[in-house]
Design a protein around this motif. Structure first.
Motif, PDB file in Angstrom:
ATOM      1  N   SER A 109       0.814  -1.227   0.000  1.00  0.00           N
ATOM      2  CA  SER A 109       0.000   0.000   0.000  1.00  0.00           C
ATOM      3  C   SER A 109       0.838   1.264   0.000  1.00  0.00           C
ATOM      4  N   MET A 110       2.180   1.123  -0.018  1.00  0.00           N
ATOM      5  CA  MET A 110       3.090   2.278  -0.021  1.00  0.00           C
ATOM      6  C   MET A 110       2.760   3.246   1.113  1.00  0.00           C
ATOM      7  N   PRO A 111       2.856   2.810   2.365  1.00  0.00           N
ATOM      8  CA  PRO A 111       2.474   3.655   3.504  1.00  0.00           C
ATOM      9  C   PRO A 111       3.402   4.845   3.676  1.00  0.00           C
ATOM     10  N   ALA A 112       2.847   5.927   4.223  1.00  0.00           N
ATOM     11  CA  ALA A 112       3.641   7.138   4.445  1.00  0.00           C
ATOM     12  C   ALA A 112       4.549   6.997   5.662  1.00  0.00           C
ATOM     13  N   GLY A 113       4.221   6.101   6.576  1.00  0.00           N
ATOM     14  CA  GLY A 113       5.064   5.883   7.745  1.00  0.00           C
ATOM     15  C   GLY A 113       4.400   6.291   9.041  1.00  0.00           C
ATOM     16  N   ILE A 114       5.059   5.978  10.137  1.00  0.00           N
ATOM     17  CA  ILE A 114       4.501   6.208  11.469  1.00  0.00           C
ATOM     18  C   ILE A 114       4.311   7.683  11.755  1.00  0.00           C
ATOM     19  N   ASN A 115       5.321   8.503  11.486  1.00  0.00           N
ATOM     20  CA  ASN A 115       5.224   9.934  11.801  1.00  0.00           C
ATOM     21  C   ASN A 115       4.104  10.604  11.016  1.00  0.00           C
ATOM     22  N   ALA A 116       3.974  10.222   9.746  1.00  0.00           N
ATOM     23  CA  ALA A 116       2.893  10.798   8.928  1.00  0.00           C
ATOM     24  C   ALA A 116       1.537  10.373   9.478  1.00  0.00           C
ATOM     25  N   ALA A 117       1.436   9.122   9.930  1.00  0.00           N
ATOM     26  CA  ALA A 117       0.173   8.626  10.497  1.00  0.00           C
ATOM     27  C   ALA A 117      -0.187   9.403  11.761  1.00  0.00           C
ATOM     28  N   MET A 118       0.805   9.726  12.588  1.00  0.00           N
ATOM     29  CA  MET A 118       0.541  10.490  13.808  1.00  0.00           C
ATOM     30  C   MET A 118       0.106  11.916  13.482  1.00  0.00           C
ATOM     31  N   GLU A 119       0.741  12.522  12.508  1.00  0.00           N
ATOM     32  CA  GLU A 119       0.376  13.899  12.119  1.00  0.00           C
ATOM     33  C   GLU A 119      -1.053  13.957  11.601  1.00  0.00           C
ATOM     34  N   LYS A 120      -1.426  12.980  10.795  1.00  0.00           N
ATOM     35  CA  LYS A 120      -2.796  12.945  10.267  1.00  0.00           C
ATOM     36  C   LYS A 120      -3.811  12.758  11.389  1.00  0.00           C
ATOM     37  N   LEU A 121      -3.481  11.902  12.337  1.00  0.00           N
ATOM     38  CA  LEU A 121      -4.410  11.646  13.443  1.00  0.00           C
ATOM     39  C   LEU A 121      -4.602  12.893  14.297  1.00  0.00           C
ATOM     40  N   LEU A 122      -3.527  13.643  14.526  1.00  0.00           N
ATOM     41  CA  LEU A 122      -3.620  14.850  15.346  1.00  0.00           C
ATOM     42  C   LEU A 122      -4.445  15.939  14.668  1.00  0.00           C
ATOM     43  N   SER A 123      -4.487  15.892  13.344  1.00  0.00           N
ATOM     44  CA  SER A 123      -5.217  16.937  12.609  1.00  0.00           C
ATOM     45  C   SER A 123      -6.566  16.449  12.082  1.00  0.00           C
ATOM     46  N   ALA A 124      -6.999  15.276  12.549  1.00  0.00           N
ATOM     47  CA  ALA A 124      -8.277  14.722  12.069  1.00  0.00           C
ATOM     48  C   ALA A 124      -9.427  15.657  12.421  1.00  0.00           C
ATOM     49  N   GLN A 125     -10.386  15.788  11.490  1.00  0.00           N
ATOM     50  CA  GLN A 125     -11.483  16.742  11.649  1.00  0.00           C
ATOM     51  C   GLN A 125     -12.730  16.135  12.269  1.00  0.00           C
ATOM     52  N   ASN A 126     -12.961  14.851  12.094  1.00  0.00           N
ATOM     53  CA  ASN A 126     -14.191  14.253  12.628  1.00  0.00           C
ATOM     54  C   ASN A 126     -13.907  12.867  13.208  1.00  0.00           C
ATOM     55  N   GLY A 127     -14.918  12.355  13.911  1.00  0.00           N
ATOM     56  CA  GLY A 127     -14.747  11.097  14.636  1.00  0.00           C
ATOM     57  C   GLY A 127     -14.464   9.905  13.754  1.00  0.00           C
ATOM     58  N   THR A 128     -15.216   9.765  12.660  1.00  0.00           N
ATOM     59  CA  THR A 128     -15.033   8.607  11.783  1.00  0.00           C
ATOM     60  C   THR A 128     -13.649   8.615  11.151  1.00  0.00           C
ATOM     61  N   GLU A 129     -13.215   9.780  10.722  1.00  0.00           N
ATOM     62  CA  GLU A 129     -11.873   9.916  10.153  1.00  0.00           C
ATOM     63  C   GLU A 129     -10.821   9.578  11.210  1.00  0.00           C
ATOM     64  N   SER A 130     -11.042  10.057  12.420  1.00  0.00           N
ATOM     65  CA  SER A 130     -10.113   9.802  13.519  1.00  0.00           C
ATOM     66  C   SER A 130      -9.993   8.303  13.805  1.00  0.00           C
ATOM     67  N   GLU A 131     -11.113   7.598  13.764  1.00  0.00           N
ATOM     68  CA  GLU A 131     -11.098   6.157  14.034  1.00  0.00           C
ATOM     69  C   GLU A 131     -10.258   5.415  13.004  1.00  0.00           C
ATOM     70  N   GLN A 132     -10.412   5.777  11.733  1.00  0.00           N
ATOM     71  CA  GLN A 132      -9.648   5.122  10.680  1.00  0.00           C
ATOM     72  C   GLN A 132      -8.159   5.445  10.799  1.00  0.00           C
ATOM     73  N   LEU A 133      -7.870   6.705  11.113  1.00  0.00           N
ATOM     74  CA  LEU A 133      -6.472   7.116  11.226  1.00  0.00           C
ATOM     75  C   LEU A 133      -5.805   6.481  12.452  1.00  0.00           C
ATOM     76  N   ALA A 134      -6.579   6.291  13.521  1.00  0.00           N
ATOM     77  CA  ALA A 134      -6.034   5.613  14.696  1.00  0.00           C
ATOM     78  C   ALA A 134      -5.664   4.174  14.352  1.00  0.00           C
ATOM     79  N   ASN A 135      -6.513   3.521  13.556  1.00  0.00           N
ATOM     80  CA  ASN A 135      -6.211   2.162  13.106  1.00  0.00           C
ATOM     81  C   ASN A 135      -4.978   2.154  12.210  1.00  0.00           C
ATOM     82  N   ASP A 136      -4.854   3.164  11.345  1.00  0.00           N
ATOM     83  CA  ASP A 136      -3.676   3.267  10.473  1.00  0.00           C
ATOM     84  C   ASP A 136      -2.398   3.408  11.299  1.00  0.00           C
ATOM     85  N   LEU A 137      -2.466   4.237  12.349  1.00  0.00           N
ATOM     86  CA  LEU A 137      -1.292   4.423  13.196  1.00  0.00           C
ATOM     87  C   LEU A 137      -0.947   3.124  13.922  1.00  0.00           C
ATOM     88  N   PHE A 138      -1.958   2.433  14.422  1.00  0.00           N
ATOM     89  CA  PHE A 138      -1.727   1.158  15.095  1.00  0.00           C
ATOM     90  C   PHE A 138      -1.001   0.198  14.152  1.00  0.00           C
TER      91      PHE A 138
END
Length: 715
Positions: A109-138
């Motif tokens: 899937s060519m992931p952006a990496g752990i740091n990018a996943a954390m940055e996206k999660l911190l800037s998530a705008q809504n709950g559903t997006e946050s849930e998916q991004l939390a799973n991505d970081l995990f």
């Protein structure tokens, strides 16, 4: 080469390195490289082995080098890492276990990496997006290779960032644990150790549980990592560490009995339900009850049935175990782990929060109760709330109202046991996290793909860096007593053995060691421990009784008799000791002396003197006093006789020439047991009867007569 063969070679390689047998380890790594023709790996192994040869040459030639040890252990660590990397590379390509399967998908899937996943999660705008991004970081953390410096710094920053949601921080801690279970990473362990200093109690407890689990997983390996070892030492030196680690250790000890406890209570509750079901059914079929009665009247008979003494005791047992931290809900909630929410692996580790889309729409009161209760782990809270969401409105309202009615009581309980007691709160937090882990490693559909920490005895006190802090007399005393309390005798034995070495003058440790051996039917080992306890405390009555019992079990009645004589001197009025002396004298053929003790018991113990009747009757019989034996068997047969009593009374009648009466008594013995049992015991007693000069022909004739009578009765 098959996957199983590769795993065997890899684990054998790690064992060779752990015992510092580097040459055999290098040979095995070369074998692994046959499956992975990676030039970088081959070059790394050549460099490690070449440098090791230089080190050996200097060592054997006697060349002094102050850096020698440092270089040697650096070679050991490099060997570990290379073996890990080769194995991970091979397995990621073809292994069917979920970890490697997910790594293949993740890498494609060519992931952006752990740091990018954390940055996206911190800037998530809504709950559903946050849930998916939390799973991505995990997944990014769980499936990562060894962490690089920038990733390590990014995770550390995220775990201490006040903008990070606490449940996302907790989730990331579990990702570090699971990733390190699958692939050793010193940096992940060091991150967890660092997080153990968090000011947030929930974060700290979770990190401490994970750290201890990983130290156990890699106990033979971590000693070669100098910085890691120093950081473990520093953690252990913290004033709060020992008490906290002791509590977590005992929680894991208790987790060993989770399945047994749940099976026990399921059986007990079902038995009680089966008992009261006919009563309830009978009441519900009472035509005199109106519909209003059924809804409003509290039938006192029902209450009596539902809350019997047995049920009250059972509920008290449940409450006691809950307060201790026992996992009583796993079997109940195991049926509620099939919801789509649990299809996502990270959700098994996700702390409960009401904004999650899987449980949205609950009342404030219901959510408040869920967040307050110290008994249900996060995984089960999700199961419960998802299940409640599927109830119809009327039933949901009823359930909610019942919960809300208990709010004030739970608030009081929380204030008493939770908020105002930091140690209690820490224990509850670690307990619930352990329950979450237990559910994943036992109930996840693919749990067999993972290393299961709950399949091991998690003896943290034996891990080298922790021995100084958890292997002292006080700690081992606490753990061994807890094992003893939980009837885990096999697990308690090594601890008591250690305690007897550390404190050889403490007879109690030898007593408890002997007790554990005895309960495991290891009589010789038990006797050895009891004899050592006796050397320290020679006239301890409990110890002397145990030694005597061991000698009896080992068929050494003369030695047992010696100890009961000593006990008699210490407690001359003890009727049980006198009874046992009589039994041993009887076993050793001293019938007349045995009778004296039995008569003494009968005469002096007005309340329980009847316990001597059977041995008096038997001794009288075999010593040629049938009339005396008959008098006592008459007393016995009038007071709930056993099949053996009828049999022995029959023997007495034969000895007196009353053969027909003997046959009747024998038939009563058969009625109490079976023909097979009678024939077995009758045959066993024949040598005794023959010694009393009874005719063998007569004895055989009695047996045949009984057979004819029984045949006639069947017609």
């Amino acid at each position: 080469m098959e996957t199983n063969d590769i795993s065997k070679i890899y684990h054998s390689t790690i064992k060779e390195i752990e015992r510092l047998a580097l040459k055999p380890a290098f040979d095995k790594i070369w074998t692994l490289l046959e499956k992975n023709e990676n030039w970088d790996f081959q070059q790394s192994l050549e460099n490690i082995e070449r440098n090791y040869r230089y080190l050996l040459t200097y060592l054997i030639d006697g060349v002094e080098d102050k850096e020698r040890n440092k270089i040697y252990y650096s070679t050991v660590v490099s060997s570990f890492q290379l073996a890990d990397d080769i194995y991970l590379s091979i397995q990621t390509k073809s292994d069917s276990r979920i970890y490697y399967e997910k790594r293949r998908i993740y890498q494609r899937s060519m992931p952006a990496g752990i740091n990018a996943a954390m940055e996206k999660l911190l800037s998530a705008q809504n709950g559903t997006e946050s849930e998916q991004l939390a799973n991505d970081l995990f997944n990014a953390c769980w499936l990562s290779n060894r962490l690089q410096t920038d990733e390590r710094n990014g995770i550390s920053s995220f775990l201490h960032n006040p903008k990070s949601k606490i449940y996302h921080q907790q989730l990331l801690i579990s990702a570090l644990l699971l990733g390190c279970f699958c692939h050793f990473d010193e940096t992940k362990i060091r991150l967890l150790i660092e997080t153990c200093y968090s000011q947030e109690q929930a974060i700290r407890q979770r990190a401490l549980v994970c750290t201890l689990l990983l130290l156990h997983r890699y106990e033979n390996r971590i000693q070669y990592y100098d910085i890691l070892t120093r950081e473990i030492e520093a953690l252990c030196s913290e004033p709060w560490f020992v008490a906290n680690a002791r509590t977590i250790t005992m929680q894991f000890i208790l987790s060993q009995q989770t399945e047994e406890i749940n099976n026990h209570f399921n059986k007990k509750f079902m038995e009680h339900i089966n008992d009261i079901a006919p009563i309830i059914k009978n009441k519900l079929q009472n035509d005199t009850l109106t519909e209003e009665d059924l809804y409003n009247e509290k039938n006192p008979e029902w209450q009596k049935s539902l809350y019997s003494d047995e049920m009250t005791k059972l509920m008290q047992e449940v409450m006691d175990l809950q307060s201790e931290g026992a996992d009583l809900f796993v079997s109940t909630f195991s049926r509620l782990k099939n919801y789509p929410f649990f299809y996502t692996l990270s959700n098994w580790f996700l702390p409960y929060y009401s904004e999650n889309s899987a449980v949205g729409g609950q009342s404030k009161e219901t959510e408040e109760i869920l967040n307050m209760t110290p008994l249900i782990c996060d995984s089960d809270k999700y199961s419960l709330m998802i299940a409640v969401n599927q109830l119809n409105n009327n039933f949901f309202t009823m359930v909610r109202n019942q919960i809300v009615q208990s709010t004030e009581m739970l608030k009081e309980q929380q204030e008493m046991n939770f908020d105002f007691d930091p140690a209690r709160k820490s224990a509850i937090l670690s307990t619930l996290y352990i329950h979450d882990l237990y559910r994943f490693f036992k109930l996840h559909p693919r749990h067999l793909d993972f290393y299961d920490p709950f399949s091991y005895i998690l003896n943290f006190y034996s891990i080298k860096p922790l021995q100084k802090y958890l292997g002292d007399v006080e700690s081992l005393g606490i753990f061994s007593e807890y094992y003893l309390k939980k009837d885990l005798y096999k697990e308690a034995i090594p601890l008591f053995e250690t305690l007897t070495r550390i404190a050889p003058s403490q007879s109690e440790y030898f007593q408890k060691l002997g007790f554990c051996h005895q309960l495991l039917q290891q009589t010789e080992a038990a006797l050895d421990a009891y004899l050592k306890a006796e050397l320290i405390q020679s006239d301890h009555i409990w110890t002397l009784k145990k030694i005597a019992l061991c000698y009896r079990q080992l068929k050494q009645p003369e030695k047992a008799l010696t100890y009961y004589k000593r006990l008699e001197a210490l407690q001359p009025e003890n009727r049980n000791i006198q009874l046992n002396l009589g039994h041993l004298l009887l076993e050793t053929g001293k019938t007349e002396e045995a009778l004296k003790y039995y008569f003494q018991v009968e005469f002096n113990d007005k309340k329980e003197g009847y316990k001597a009747w059977r041995p008096i009757a038997w001794c009288s019989f075999i010593s040629g006093k049938p009339e005396q034996a008959e008098r006592y068997y008459e007393l016995i047969l009038a007071n709930k006789p056993t099949a053996s009593d009828w049999l022995n009374a029959g023997h007495v009648q034969i000895a007196q020439g009353n053969t027909r009466k003997a046959v009747d008594l024998y038939l009563n013995s058969i009625t109490e047991s079976s023909l097979e049992e009678f024939q077995k015991h009758y045959s066993e007693d024949l040598p005794i009867l023959l010694k009393l000069n009874l005719e063998e022909l007569l004895l055989n004739a009695v047996s045949d007569e009984i057979m004819y009578i029984l045949k006639e009765r069947k017609k």
